[in-house]
Design a protein around this motif. Structure first.
Motif, PDB file in Angstrom:
ATOM      1  N   GLN A  54       0.863  -4.411  -5.588  1.00  0.00           N
ATOM      2  CA  GLN A  54       2.059  -3.672  -5.409  1.00  0.00           C
ATOM      3  C   GLN A  54       2.189  -2.548  -6.837  1.00  0.00           C
ATOM      4  O   GLN A  54       2.020  -3.061  -8.027  1.00  0.00           O
ATOM      5  CB  GLN A  54       3.108  -3.883  -5.390  1.00  0.00           C
ATOM      6  CG  GLN A  54       3.250  -4.991  -3.801  1.00  0.00           C
ATOM      7  CD  GLN A  54       4.700  -5.290  -3.564  1.00  0.00           C
ATOM      8  OE1 GLN A  54       5.716  -5.318  -4.353  1.00  0.00           O
ATOM      9  NE2 GLN A  54       4.869  -5.959  -2.455  1.00  0.00           N
ATOM     10  N   LEU A  55       2.265  -1.230  -6.682  1.00  0.00           N
ATOM     11  CA  LEU A  55       2.400  -0.520  -7.692  1.00  0.00           C
ATOM     12  C   LEU A  55       3.623   0.562  -7.424  1.00  0.00           C
ATOM     13  O   LEU A  55       3.961   1.025  -6.549  1.00  0.00           O
ATOM     14  CB  LEU A  55       1.166   0.610  -7.640  1.00  0.00           C
ATOM     15  CG  LEU A  55      -0.386  -0.132  -8.015  1.00  0.00           C
ATOM     16  CD1 LEU A  55      -1.305   1.102  -8.075  1.00  0.00           C
ATOM     17  CD2 LEU A  55      -0.359  -0.716  -9.169  1.00  0.00           C
ATOM     18  N   GLU A  56       4.311   0.969  -8.493  1.00  0.00           N
ATOM     19  CA  GLU A  56       5.237   1.930  -8.479  1.00  0.00           C
ATOM     20  C   GLU A  56       5.034   3.299  -8.527  1.00  0.00           C
ATOM     21  O   GLU A  56       4.071   3.432  -9.460  1.00  0.00           O
ATOM     22  CB  GLU A  56       6.363   1.306  -9.550  1.00  0.00           C
ATOM     23  CG  GLU A  56       6.995   0.129  -9.764  1.00  0.00           C
ATOM     24  CD  GLU A  56       8.351  -0.166 -10.570  1.00  0.00           C
ATOM     25  OE1 GLU A  56       8.534   0.902 -11.440  1.00  0.00           O
ATOM     26  OE2 GLU A  56       8.880  -1.223 -10.565  1.00  0.00           O
ATOM     27  N   ALA A  57       5.386   4.018  -7.834  1.00  0.00           N
ATOM     28  CA  ALA A  57       4.618   5.393  -7.960  1.00  0.00           C
ATOM     29  C   ALA A  57       6.226   6.396  -7.693  1.00  0.00           C
ATOM     30  O   ALA A  57       7.338   5.914  -7.266  1.00  0.00           O
ATOM     31  CB  ALA A  57       3.908   5.558  -6.624  1.00  0.00           C
ATOM     32  N   ALA A  58       5.812   7.672  -8.224  1.00  0.00           N
ATOM     33  CA  ALA A  58       7.111   8.340  -8.183  1.00  0.00           C
ATOM     34  C   ALA A  58       6.422   9.839  -7.577  1.00  0.00           C
ATOM     35  O   ALA A  58       5.271   9.899  -7.252  1.00  0.00           O
ATOM     36  CB  ALA A  58       7.475   8.940  -9.620  1.00  0.00           C
TER      37      ALA A  58
END
Length: 249
Positions: A22-26
């Motif tokens: 899981q990756l955090e993205a904006a």
């Protein structure tokens, strides 16, 4: 995914990210975005500069756009043509889209008329021959020299400069907040008037103590900031201080 030898993000993704992570993205930031409207769209790119304009092509295909779409891309040959099949499939899904691809050095396996149109660079002269619509919004991505040349060519073709949008896709200068590349030291103040006209400054004569130190003392070289020897109104310059203690026999 293209991996550069010293790239940070892509090497990290390639080496450590696995299916299921899981990756955090904006949300994307910037101004290089496809504008809404019904007017034609021209997407121009070189090499991996196709990446951001390919996203615009995806948006047009997803929305089943009926706008005129021109896809112009330049690469060295078929082995260095990113997203070749993906872009062809997206263009085929749009009713008013056409593709013009240029290979500067096509190989024997590259098929003219299928993989590319002309064996040349995507440059100003081929663009001028295309007859692009002058009311189009153009989006260019690639090296700086490529975009400078094609921006001028598009304006020469009649496009308004405000409708030509560019995005550099490549290495840029390092950004270090708070540090400037050039020195910001102030320039020393220069005295007024031509040289030799300022106030004269004479070097003070060295004190007797500096010329003939008393036994047991450390010699001292004369300097600009040495204090003048003490004087007495009646006896003149004071004698050098003796190094012998006052209570010596």
């Amino acid at each position: 995914m293209k991996v550069e030898p010293h790239g940070a993000a892509r090497n990290e993704l390639r080496a450590h990210i696995r299916v299921g992570d899981q990756l955090e993205a904006a949300a994307p930031r910037g101004t290089f975005c496809l504008a809404d409207g019904d007017n034609p769209v021209v997407l121009l790119s070189a090499d991996v500069g196709a990446t951001p304009v390919l996203a615009m092509l995806h948006t047009l295909a997803r929305d089943h756009s009926t706008r005129q779409v021109w896809w112009l891309h330049g690469a060295r040959d078929g082995t260095e043509h990113p997203f070749a099949k993906e872009s062809r499939d997206l263009i085929a899904a749009l009713p008013n889209a056409k593709s013009t691809v240029y290979y500067s050095r096509p190989t024997d396996t590259d098929r003219q008329g299928v993989d590319y149109l002309e064996a040349s660079r995507l440059s100003a002269e081929p663009v001028r021959r295309l007859g692009l619509p002058t009311d189009a919004d153009a989006y260019l991505c690639g090296p700086a020299a490529f975009m400078d040349s094609l921006t001028a060519a598009l304006i020469d073709c009649g496009l308004d400069a405000s409708r030509v949008h560019t995005e550099i896709f490549g290495a840029g200068p390092a950004i270090t907040p708070g540090i400037k590349g050039a020195s910001t030291a102030p320039t020393p103040h220069q005295p007024a008037g031509p040289p030799g006209t300022g106030p004269e400054v004479s070097e003070p004569s060295p004190s007797p103590a500096a010329d003939s130190p008393s036994p047991g003392t450390t010699p001292r070289s004369p300097c600009w900031n040495s204090p003048k020897p003490a004087t007495s109104p009646s006896s003149g310059p004071a004698a050098p201080a003796s190094a012998t203690p006052a209570n010596s026999p």
